[in-house]
Write an enzyme that holds these catalytic residues in place. Structure first.
Site: not given
Ligand code: SAH
Length: 375
Positions: A157, A179, A292
């Site tokens: 991803d 995405k 998000m």
């Molecule tokens: N499966 C992922 C989340 C996917 S949705 C998890 O468990 O973390 C994607 C969202 O995750 C982003 O829009 C943001 O809000 C958050 N996110 C993922 N990585 C991040 C990071 N390094 N710093 C801040 N927000 C993050």
């Protein structure tokens, strides 16, 4: 000690494990899994010797160190291991010394034999849905690392840090299925179908996702298709953004005195609206974590205030958390949207709201990862 991660092709190469105990057996298992021709050596009989191994019942001698690519000195007697290691060093043979790791010229992980490698029960391969964590490669689990390194193909991803992809073997195929927020480079249904077809072609398929596959990761949908198509799969949890970002920002998500619960929500806008149960978010002892939530930041804060949260409620926006470009923006739900407006904030960001975001609790001066704070 400075070490270089090296990948050895040991298939059909002679390797030796000296010792008769459980540790020796584990090392021998790993070498067998890598396709090596394994000889086990001990002065007494070896209780759980693998049928694939050649067995030598005698002491190690200096000639042995010339015959093998890798030697594992896994005796209980540390002195014997030391002697074996010295002989190997003299003859440029890689050697693992289980009693004195610092004397070893190589290291490799041995896995708990309670959890043997997953094998497919059909001619199809296995699909592993693997959480890659929030960014910092050191936040990978050991299992994630092992699967990445044994993958024939990795479907990854946008949120997966490229440094993590660099941990793969050189011959592993990479497929991007990321995405972007507005531009879906591959529709979810196509990703689901791709995984099924890759399992026909490859033995080890890794579906690598940012954070944890089951937290806003659509992992459930991918598994549904795999199960429906009789593909064997496994799920490897990852550190979700909430845990990673909170830790690196020094924000305790729960706190005995200030936050007795924590909720993870999506702030994704649908038709310009965010569909959340706002009345359910008024508990001042609950930490709210919003994934998000960058585009909807202002709206989220306004809605919380409208529904009774104090405008002074502390809030933090963590930008690219756990990466080298992490920035932490702090304020309150009435100020944060204005604060971040001129700061060219870039996704991904995580919004955390609640009493645990106070200077009193964050102890940031002593926190290693809290370098790039923007107050
Ligand atoms: N499966 C992922 C989340 C996917 S949705 C998890 O468990 O973390 C994607 C969202 O995750 C982003 O829009 C943001 O809000 C958050 N996110 C993922 N990585 C991040 C990071 N390094 N710093 C801040 N927000 C993050």
């Amino acid at each position: 000690m400075r070490l270089l991660p090296l990948f050895f092709d040991l298939s059909n190469r002679d390797c030796l494990v000296v010792g008769s105990g459980k540790t020796a057996t584990r090392y021998a298992n790993e070498l067998l899994n890598a396709g090596a021709c394994v000889t086990r050596m001990a002065t007494a009989s070896i209780p759980d010797v693998q049928s694939e191994c050649k067995v030598l019942t005698r002491e190690f001698n200096s000639e042995d160190s010339r015959l093998f690519w890798v030697v594992v000195a896994a005796n209980e007697d540390a002195n014997k291991n030391k002697e074996i290691t010295s002989e190997c060093h003299l003859n440029n043979t890689f050697c693992v010394n289980i009693s004195e790791p610092a004397q070893s010229s190589c290291h490799f992980p041995v896995h708990n034999d309670q959890f043997p490698p997953t094998r497919s029960n059909s001619t199809k391969g296995v699909v592993s849905l693997v959480g890659a964590g929030p960014g910092d490669p050191e936040l990978l689990t050991l299992r994630a690392l092992r699967l990445i390194q044994s993958a024939d193909v990795i479907v990854y991803d946008r949120l997966v840090n490229p440094t993590i992809l660099d941990l793969r073997r050189a011959d592993t195929k990479l497929l991007y299925a990321g995405k972007e927020k507005s531009e879906h480079s591959m529709p979810q249904q196509s990703i689901n179908e791709l995984l099924v077809s890759l399992a026909d072609e490859y033995q080890n398929v890794v579906r690598l996702k940012g954070g944890d596959p089951f937290i806003f990761g659509r992992g459930g949908e991918e598994l549904e298709t795999l199960a429906h198509s009789q593909v064997t799969f496994q799920v490897v949890p990852g550190i979700t953004a909430a845990s990673g970002c909170a830790s690196f920002a020094g924000i305790p998500l729960t706190h005995r005195d200030h936050a007795q619960s924590c909720v993870f929500l999506t702030g994704h806008l649908k038709n310009g609206e965010i569909n959340l149960n706002w009345q359910g978010l008024t508990d001042t002892t609950q930490t709210i974590v919003i994934y998000m939530g960058l585009t909807g930041l202002r709206k989220i804060c306004e809605k919380l205030i409208e529904n009774g949260r104090s405008p002074m409620t502390p809030a933090a926006l963590i930008e690219r958390g756990t990466t080298l470009s992490q920035r932490i923006h702090t304020g309150s739900i009435s100020t944060l949207a204005d604060i971040v407006e001129g700061r060219a904030v870039r996704a991904p960001t995580l919004l955390i709201i609640g009493q645990s975001i106070s200077n009193k609790l964050m102890h940031t001066d002593n926190l290693i990862h809290f370098k790039s704070v923007v107050r």
